[in-house]
Design a protein around this motif. Structure first.
Motif, mmCIF file in Angstrom:
data_model
loop_
_atom_site.group_PDB
_atom_site.id
_atom_site.type_symbol
_atom_site.label_atom_id
_atom_site.label_comp_id
_atom_site.label_asym_id
_atom_site.label_seq_id
_atom_site.Cartn_x
_atom_site.Cartn_y
_atom_site.Cartn_z
ATOM 1 N N LEU A 30 3.040 1.496 -3.005
ATOM 2 C CA LEU A 30 1.879 2.409 -4.450
ATOM 3 C C LEU A 30 1.735 3.753 -4.664
ATOM 4 O O LEU A 30 1.475 4.257 -5.462
ATOM 5 N N LEU A 85 -5.007 -3.585 -7.651
ATOM 6 C CA LEU A 85 -4.255 -4.254 -8.233
ATOM 7 C C LEU A 85 -5.500 -5.126 -8.540
ATOM 8 O O LEU A 85 -6.513 -5.783 -8.689
ATOM 9 N N GLN A 141 0.765 -1.276 0.076
ATOM 10 C CA GLN A 141 0.309 0.334 -0.016
ATOM 11 C C GLN A 141 0.878 1.716 0.003
ATOM 12 O O GLN A 141 0.475 2.196 -1.268
ATOM 13 N N PRO A 193 3.159 4.321 -8.845
ATOM 14 C CA PRO A 193 1.580 3.962 -9.017
ATOM 15 C C PRO A 193 1.826 3.071 -10.225
ATOM 16 O O PRO A 193 0.990 2.177 -10.272
ATOM 17 N N SER A 204 -0.911 -2.860 -10.453
ATOM 18 C CA SER A 204 -1.504 -1.500 -10.055
ATOM 19 C C SER A 204 -2.398 -1.273 -11.559
ATOM 20 O O SER A 204 -2.320 -1.269 -12.641
ATOM 21 N N GLU A 205 -3.175 0.049 -10.875
ATOM 22 C CA GLU A 205 -4.552 -0.028 -11.929
ATOM 23 C C GLU A 205 -3.831 1.004 -13.630
ATOM 24 O O GLU A 205 -4.714 0.914 -14.024
#
Length: 254
Positions: free
Chosen positions: A134, A183, A131, A138, A221-222
């Motif tokens: 990130l 994720l 967390q 990113p 990740s996004e």
């Protein structure tokens, strides 16, 4: 760009297979687990001679992780910061603007055991650290041998293996907690064949009968999700003489 993860179940035994696989599959980063050798025994020269950079964190017995890459990684971190651990389980590096975490998740032995309790603590610590990572990175990939299935589709016999190790509700909840950070399971972003596994026991002709588990995952990740164009298990190395019991999982990013 291609990223891959592979539990090689002893790099000293499987080094020629890894080098052959890299020659045929020139990925950008390969995360290895279960090196089963100490740092001084790591074959850095063999990888360098073949044109590969390496970061490693070795340990004998059943641990040890490495990142094999085209370019040298930076900002290398070993294990989970702030979590006291005698096991060599995590290695992290940055490649350009991509943060890659390679991890060998604890097996857990069996629900209710001390090793299972350690696995739960380890998973909590990993989630908290990922967390934080990130926030700074990113574009992040968390890949390795998770020793956890997502659901019954990842299990050759979900009835017989219900609530056994790798398939417990507790483990799956911890895995979902990682996903909930933002994720995605890259494998599930694409259509996959039925009974799609990454690990098969050496016993009882399990590979030939496709009695396996999908426990090797690549979470992204996004920020990377839109770039993912494919993810698959490469079963070919499992057919080798003296193979690892795991097969590589490969993610392709545009």
């Amino acid at each position: 760009m291609k990223l891959a993860t592979w539990n090689v179940n002893s790099l000293s035994v499987r080094l020629p297979q890894v080098l052959d696989w890299l020659a045929a599959n020139p990925v950008d980063v390969l995360a290895l687990q279960e090196l089963k050798l100490t740092d001084d025994k790591f074959p850095a020269g063999a990888f360098l001679d073949a044109g590969w950079q390496a970061q490693w964190f070795g340990q004998k017995t059943y641990n040890g992780v490495a990142l094999i890459s085209r370019t040298e990684g930076s900002d290398v971190v070993k294990n989970i910061p702030g979590f006291e651990d005698e096991m060599s389980r995590v290695i992290t590096a940055t490649y350009g603007d991509l943060r890659v975490i390679g991890a060998y998740f604890p097996n857990g032995q069996e629900p209710g055991s001390d090793k299972f309790a350690y696995k739960m603590r380890w998973l909590d610590a990993l989630r908290d650290w990922v967390q934080a990572e990130l926030q700074n990175h990113p574009r992040l990939v968390l890949m390795g041998d998770y020793n956890i299935t997502f659901d019954d589709l990842d299990v050759w016999d979900p009835v017989a293996l219900k609530e056994t190790i790798h398939c417990t509700t507790e483990e799956r909840n911890k895995l979902q907690a990682l996903v909930d950070l933002g994720l995605s399971d890259s494998m599930r972003l694409f259509d996959q064949p039925e009974k799609n596994y990454s690990w098969w026991d050496y016993r009882d002709f399990a590979f030939r009968r496709n009695r396996g588990l999908r426990i090797d995952h690549i979470l992204i990740s996004e920020a990377l999700k839109a770039q993912a164009t494919g993810c698959a298990v490469d079963k070919a190395p499992r057919k080798n003489e003296r193979p690892s019991d795991h097969a590589p999982v490969v993610l392709t990013l545009a």
